[in-house]
Design a protein around this motif. Structure first.
Motif, PDB file in Angstrom:
ATOM      1  N   SER A  45      -6.424 -55.587  84.356  1.00  0.00           N
ATOM      2  CA  SER A  45      -6.779 -56.122  85.673  1.00  0.00           C
ATOM      3  C   SER A  45      -8.291 -56.079  85.789  1.00  0.00           C
ATOM      4  N   LEU A  46      -8.878 -57.174  86.264  1.00  0.00           N
ATOM      5  CA  LEU A  46     -10.325 -57.254  86.417  1.00  0.00           C
ATOM      6  C   LEU A  46     -10.663 -58.019  87.692  1.00  0.00           C
ATOM      7  N   TYR A  47     -11.584 -57.454  88.477  1.00  0.00           N
ATOM      8  CA  TYR A  47     -12.055 -58.141  89.677  1.00  0.00           C
ATOM      9  C   TYR A  47     -13.556 -57.964  89.766  1.00  0.00           C
ATOM     10  N   VAL A  48     -14.270 -59.073  89.957  1.00  0.00           N
ATOM     11  CA  VAL A  48     -15.728 -59.065  90.024  1.00  0.00           C
ATOM     12  C   VAL A  48     -16.168 -59.888  91.223  1.00  0.00           C
ATOM     13  N   THR A  49     -17.118 -59.350  91.989  1.00  0.00           N
ATOM     14  CA  THR A  49     -17.677 -60.103  93.112  1.00  0.00           C
ATOM     15  C   THR A  49     -19.193 -60.144  93.019  1.00  0.00           C
ATOM     16  N   ASP A  50     -19.768 -61.103  93.734  1.00  0.00           N
ATOM     17  CA  ASP A  50     -21.213 -61.193  93.897  1.00  0.00           C
ATOM     18  C   ASP A  50     -21.618 -60.129  94.927  1.00  0.00           C
ATOM     19  N   ALA A  51     -22.470 -59.212  94.520  1.00  0.00           N
ATOM     20  CA  ALA A  51     -22.824 -58.084  95.399  1.00  0.00           C
ATOM     21  C   ALA A  51     -23.487 -58.533  96.692  1.00  0.00           C
ATOM     22  N   THR A  53     -23.255 -61.678  98.278  1.00  0.00           N
ATOM     23  CA  THR A  53     -22.437 -62.535  99.151  1.00  0.00           C
ATOM     24  C   THR A  53     -21.029 -61.998  99.366  1.00  0.00           C
ATOM     25  N   GLY A  54     -20.558 -61.131  98.471  1.00  0.00           N
ATOM     26  CA  GLY A  54     -19.194 -60.633  98.552  1.00  0.00           C
ATOM     27  C   GLY A  54     -18.158 -61.611  98.040  1.00  0.00           C
ATOM     28  N   LYS A  55     -18.602 -62.786  97.582  1.00  0.00           N
ATOM     29  CA  LYS A  55     -17.657 -63.792  97.101  1.00  0.00           C
ATOM     30  C   LYS A  55     -17.130 -63.434  95.717  1.00  0.00           C
ATOM     31  N   PRO A  56     -15.840 -63.710  95.467  1.00  0.00           N
ATOM     32  CA  PRO A  56     -15.268 -63.420  94.149  1.00  0.00           C
ATOM     33  C   PRO A  56     -15.961 -64.223  93.056  1.00  0.00           C
ATOM     34  N   VAL A  57     -16.250 -63.587  91.959  1.00  0.00           N
ATOM     35  CA  VAL A  57     -16.804 -64.246  90.781  1.00  0.00           C
ATOM     36  C   VAL A  57     -15.698 -64.516  89.771  1.00  0.00           C
ATOM     37  N   TYR A  58     -14.799 -63.511  89.629  1.00  0.00           N
ATOM     38  CA  TYR A  58     -13.682 -63.658  88.690  1.00  0.00           C
ATOM     39  C   TYR A  58     -12.591 -62.665  89.075  1.00  0.00           C
ATOM     40  N   GLU A  59     -11.344 -63.082  88.923  1.00  0.00           N
ATOM     41  CA  GLU A  59     -10.242 -62.153  89.150  1.00  0.00           C
ATOM     42  C   GLU A  59      -9.095 -62.437  88.189  1.00  0.00           C
ATOM     43  N   HIS A  60      -8.485 -61.352  87.734  1.00  0.00           N
ATOM     44  CA  HIS A  60      -7.346 -61.440  86.825  1.00  0.00           C
ATOM     45  C   HIS A  60      -6.440 -60.246  87.116  1.00  0.00           C
ATOM     46  N   ASN A  61      -5.262 -60.505  87.616  1.00  0.00           N
ATOM     47  CA  ASN A  61      -4.316 -59.440  88.019  1.00  0.00           C
ATOM     48  C   ASN A  61      -4.947 -58.496  89.040  1.00  0.00           C
ATOM     49  N   ALA A  62      -5.824 -59.031  89.880  1.00  0.00           N
ATOM     50  CA  ALA A  62      -6.614 -58.187  90.789  1.00  0.00           C
ATOM     51  C   ALA A  62      -5.789 -57.544  91.891  1.00  0.00           C
ATOM     52  N   GLN A  63      -4.590 -58.060  92.163  1.00  0.00           N
ATOM     53  CA  GLN A  63      -3.736 -57.513  93.216  1.00  0.00           C
ATOM     54  C   GLN A  63      -2.601 -56.666  92.652  1.00  0.00           C
ATOM     55  N   LEU A  64      -2.685 -56.354  91.367  1.00  0.00           N
ATOM     56  CA  LEU A  64      -1.628 -55.579  90.711  1.00  0.00           C
ATOM     57  C   LEU A  64      -1.957 -54.093  90.765  1.00  0.00           C
ATOM     58  N   GLY A  65      -1.036 -53.279  91.286  1.00  0.00           N
ATOM     59  CA  GLY A  65      -1.266 -51.845  91.359  1.00  0.00           C
ATOM     60  C   GLY A  65      -1.102 -51.190  89.996  1.00  0.00           C
ATOM     61  N   LEU A  66      -2.126 -50.478  89.554  1.00  0.00           N
ATOM     62  CA  LEU A  66      -2.116 -49.820  88.246  1.00  0.00           C
ATOM     63  C   LEU A  66      -2.616 -48.389  88.373  1.00  0.00           C
ATOM     64  N   ALA A  67      -2.316 -47.577  87.366  1.00  0.00           N
ATOM     65  CA  ALA A  67      -2.859 -46.218  87.303  1.00  0.00           C
ATOM     66  C   ALA A  67      -4.344 -46.323  86.989  1.00  0.00           C
ATOM     67  N   ALA A  68      -5.172 -45.897  87.936  1.00  0.00           N
ATOM     68  CA  ALA A  68      -6.624 -46.081  87.814  1.00  0.00           C
ATOM     69  C   ALA A  68      -7.348 -44.839  87.340  1.00  0.00           C
ATOM     70  N   ALA A  69      -6.613 -43.742  87.149  1.00  0.00           N
ATOM     71  CA  ALA A  69      -7.204 -42.467  86.730  1.00  0.00           C
ATOM     72  C   ALA A  69      -8.368 -42.104  87.670  1.00  0.00           C
ATOM     73  N   SER A  70      -9.468 -41.626  87.111  1.00  0.00           N
ATOM     74  CA  SER A  70     -10.533 -41.066  87.954  1.00  0.00           C
ATOM     75  C   SER A  70     -11.359 -42.090  88.714  1.00  0.00           C
ATOM     76  N   THR A  71     -11.190 -43.390  88.447  1.00  0.00           N
ATOM     77  CA  THR A  71     -11.885 -44.357  89.311  1.00  0.00           C
ATOM     78  C   THR A  71     -11.319 -44.288  90.725  1.00  0.00           C
ATOM     79  N   GLN A  72     -10.125 -43.706  90.866  1.00  0.00           N
ATOM     80  CA  GLN A  72      -9.538 -43.517  92.197  1.00  0.00           C
ATOM     81  C   GLN A  72     -10.366 -42.556  93.052  1.00  0.00           C
ATOM     82  N   LYS A  73     -11.201 -41.755  92.413  1.00  0.00           N
ATOM     83  CA  LYS A  73     -12.078 -40.851  93.149  1.00  0.00           C
ATOM     84  C   LYS A  73     -12.982 -41.608  94.125  1.00  0.00           C
TER      85      LYS A  73
END
Length: 470
Positions: A45-51, A53-73
């Motif tokens: 899953s990958l999601y990228v935005t323009d810092a 404008t906040g507009k999406p630059v690219y998304e792939h499976n961006a709405q899929l819930g996954l185990a994120a490990a310590s990025t959940q911090k």
């Protein structure tokens, strides 16, 4: 005809990589990544935005819930900045009930804890074990207390009796990164286990000592000697409140002792022994017992209230705690922050209340609760599920807040990018900020689950995808 030739020319440039846009570069990189043998049964899953404008630059499976490990911090950290405040400090209060007469405390000595995760930590000068003990000794000396005709009462009631979040696995909770948290914590609730390897591979190891000495608990050592240079493959298995545990695995051969780190099974008990040793060195006898609130409550014992304060020990502020929480990914800090937010709102710190509070906080800021299925505050539980889009929204929100400089500074740097990493079994993740060579600023999150083979190799390939932002 000219228009057709122009389209063909642009298409040729894109296909040859001469004029690819960032979205096209990312799409090609993700396609290549998914075709890799390590990802045959995995998902990215990958999601990228323009810092800006906040507009999406690219998304792939961006709405899929996954185990994120310590990025959940990131969810816990940003919420704590907002709900507790950058200047919030934990306190540990030393006091007493009864009266002090002719050097005698005719009453009980109290230590009221409120979850300070830094008490006894080596990371700050003011929190080190020797400094804390010196401050306590000085407070007793100033009131000329030479004897305690009563008990030493450790009040750990500010947090729930359960130190471990639901969903943490048996392989983790005896080791330092799986340390639980109480209202009274000590030395980040971890100890070092020194092991002497044997002369050859397969030889048993011997326990040299623990630092500090592990109190009221014993280990049955089953760790054997591995190959030289094989690294730390030893594990400690001990549940909270238990008095015995065991070790398994290997540590590398060598002439010098090898150290692995474990988690205290009972941090308030460990701290009570520190107090006992301190009072003994100060020649202050105690006629009663050392007791914790949780223990006394279980025995239906009376618990007198503190009447007078002697000293209040303060932690570093939240922004400083968050620095180490994100920079060194200290799981115990995240669990303390979750419980603290719950205690400040509800009176008692529980993981469940804290998690719900954080999920509600983010839902009020536009992140659907279904995108943030948190079990804990640190990301250690494999039951956690969050989306890359949700992580990016947290990072975007942080950029708008006055505490952002401290938050940004706390993020580690990997692959030339300012980002939090995450790593548990079968899951790798990165989320953060990057400024490209052309000055373009991006906010991103990438999570990979269920990959096969080497974690080192999968991380290199994830870096290859993120390199498209450079």
């Amino acid at each position: 005809m000219k228009k057709l030739l122009l389209v063909v020319f642009i298409t040729t440039l894109v296909s040859t990589g001469k004029a690819q846009t960032i979205p096209v570069k990312l799409a090609n990189a993700v396609k290549q990544f998914e075709a890799d043998a390590q990802m045959q049964h995995g998902i990215i899953s990958l999601y990228v935005t323009d810092a800006k404008t906040g507009k999406p630059v690219y998304e792939h499976n961006a709405q899929l819930g996954l185990a994120a490990a310590s990025t959940q911090k990131l969810f816990t950290s940003a919420a704590s900045f907002e709900l507790l405040g950058s200047t919030y400090r934990y306190k540990t209060v030393l006091g007493y009930d009864g009266k002090i007469e002719n050097g005698m405390l005719n009453g009980n000595l109290h230590i009221n804890g409120y979850g300070d995760p830094t008490l006894g930590s080596w990371r700050w000068n003011d929190t080190k074990e020797e400094v804390v003990c010196r401050k306590i000794a000085s407070a007793l000396q100033q009131r000329n207390i030479t004897k305690i005709n009563g008990d030493v009462l450790l009040n750990d009631s500010a947090f729930s009796i359960q130190p471990i979040p639901g969903g943490w696995i048996w392989d983790d909770i005896g080791n330092y990164y799986g340390a639980g948290c109480w209202a009274i914590n000590w030395r980040e609730n971890q100890y070092d286990l020194q092991l002497q390897p044997g002369q050859k591979e397969g030889d048993p190891t011997k326990i040299v000592k623990t630092i500090p000495q592990l109190q009221s608990a014993a280990l049955n050592n089953r760790i054997i000697t591995g190959k030289k240079g094989s690294g730390d493959n030893g594990y400690i298995y001990m549940a909270p409140y238990s008095v015995s545990g065991f070790t398994e695995g290997t540590v590398p051969g060598g002439n010098e002792p090898f150290v692995i780190s474990g988690a205290f099974p009972n941090a308030p008990l460990q701290f009570s022994h520190v107090l006992e040793d301190l009072l003994s060195k100060q020649n202050i006898p105690v006629t009663g017992r050392y007791k914790s609130y949780a223990q006394s409550r279980g025995n239906n014992e009376n618990w007198p209230a503190m009447q007078q304060e002697l000293i209040t020990l303060l932690s570093p502020p939240i922004d400083s705690i968050n620095y180490w929480f994100l920079r060194k990914s200290i799981n115990m800090y995240g669990e303390v922050l979750i419980k603290t937010m719950a205690r400040e709102k509800n009176g008692v710190g529980t993981t469940e209340d804290g998690v719900e509070l954080v999920r509600t906080f983010w839902s009020e800021r536009g992140i659907d609760k279904g995108a943030v299925h948190m079990i804990d505050g640190s990301g250690l539980s494999p039951q956690n599920r969050v989306t890359t889009m949700a992580e990016v929204k947290v990072l975007e929100y942080a950029r708008t807040r006055p505490w952002y400089p401290a938050f940004y500074n706390a993020l580690p740097e990997y692959n030339g990018m300012k980002m939090k990493s995450g790593s548990i079994g079968g899951a790798r993740a990165f989320a953060g900020y990057h400024t490209a060579k052309d000055g373009k600023q991006y906010v991103f999150s990438i999570i990979v689950n269920n990959y096969d083979g080497s974690p080192v190799e999968i991380v290199k390939k994830m870096y290859g995808v993120l390199d498209m932002l450079k």
